[in-house]
Design a protein around this motif. Structure first.
Motif: not given
Length: 278
Positions: A136-137, A156-168, A173-177, A202-203
């Motif tokens: 992530l950047r 440590g590997g490709t990440c495909y998606e991130m999401c915000f949570t109830g805590n700002s 972050l989700a990815g191959l690792p 993946f998500s």
């Protein structure tokens, strides 16, 4: 209303899910292979990979109309929009930022490099979070034509998606690792709070005390906010090629890996293991 970007020329689908058990179609624009959709007002901005970004007029949601397709460097994957500023995850070409005040004549404002293939982007409060080949950047995009890299997290590997949570201050972050919970109160120094033992994420999504991760091979994981597993709904992976040796079934997975099953009882295959490949 929910907007679905669909593959294989299925295009954009607009649904009314007032009754979640019986979603009703509002409108449909077929004929396009779409990777993502971001909606602002009466416009939708859809990533089309190497074809660029498709802009759709939603003035009449029952009859969405494509109004322009503009090219981007690399592959237009994820899209996000805030006001008149469009953010595009552009594969090997990093993060693209566009002024779409006039959607018929979008203006390229800036490009920001990522570490590897950029697949997904979300903007919030002047920060753009870009998923990439190493994790992530986080960019400061308060000045849209001059993005500044603030911090990064190496997963440590490709990440495909991130999401915000109830805590700002916390994102997922989700990815191959796997899946990671990151503290981003200091965006210059993201800190990992939790990580899953499940890989090939993946998500991801966040609910009230719930964390969700979709794995390419092993299905949907339902966890609490500390990433303690509550349930796993299995799937079959992206099966591509098969080989049987005696009672062993080998499945070559399209997204990388070989899964092995015991077929001694064909009505009840038993998963034995997975060999990761590149």
């Amino acid at each position: 209303t929910v907007y679905l970007a669909l593959r294989k020329t299925a295009g954009l689908v607009i649904l009314d899910y007032t009754d979640p058990a019986n979603p009703a179609m509002i409108g449909h624009l077929p004929g396009f292979d779409l990777l993502s959709v971001a909606v602002q007002g009466d416009r939708a901005y859809c990533g089309r990979g190497s074809a660029g970004v498709l802009v759709i007029d939603l003035s009449d949601p029952t009859m969405p109309v494509d109004i322009t397709l503009f090219d981007t460097p690399g592959s237009a994957n994820g899209t996000d929009i805030n006001g008149n500023i469009l953010y595009v995850a552009m594969g090997n070409d990093g993060l693209g930022i566009y002024d779409v005040t006039d959607p018929l004549a979008p203006i390229s404002l800036a490009t920001a490099a990522t570490n590897g293939f950029c697949t997904y982007v979300q903007e919030r409060d002047g920060l753009a979070f870009a998923c990439e080949g190493n994790g992530l950047r986080i960019f400061d995009v308060t000045v849209a034509d001059a993005p500044v890299l603030l911090g990064a997290y190496s997963a440590g590997g490709t990440c495909y998606e991130m999401c915000f949570t109830g805590n700002s201050d916390v994102i997922y972050l989700a990815g191959l690792p796997g899946m990671f919970s990151l503290m981003i109160n200091d965006p210059t120094n993201p800190v990992v709070l939790n990580a899953t033992s499940f890989n090939n994420g993946f998500s991801c999504a966040a609910g009230d005390g719930v964390a969700l991760m979709a794995s390419r091979y092993t299905g949907l994981y339902v966890m609490d906010s500390n990433f303690v597993s509550q349930a796993n709904l299995a799937n079959g992976g992206f099966s591509m090629k098969l080989h049987i040796d005696g009672s062993n079934l080998y499945i070559a997975d399209l997204s990388g890996g070989v899964r092995v099953f015991d077929l001694s009882v064909p009505e009840a295959p038993v998963f034995l293991g997975e060999i990761a490949t590149d």
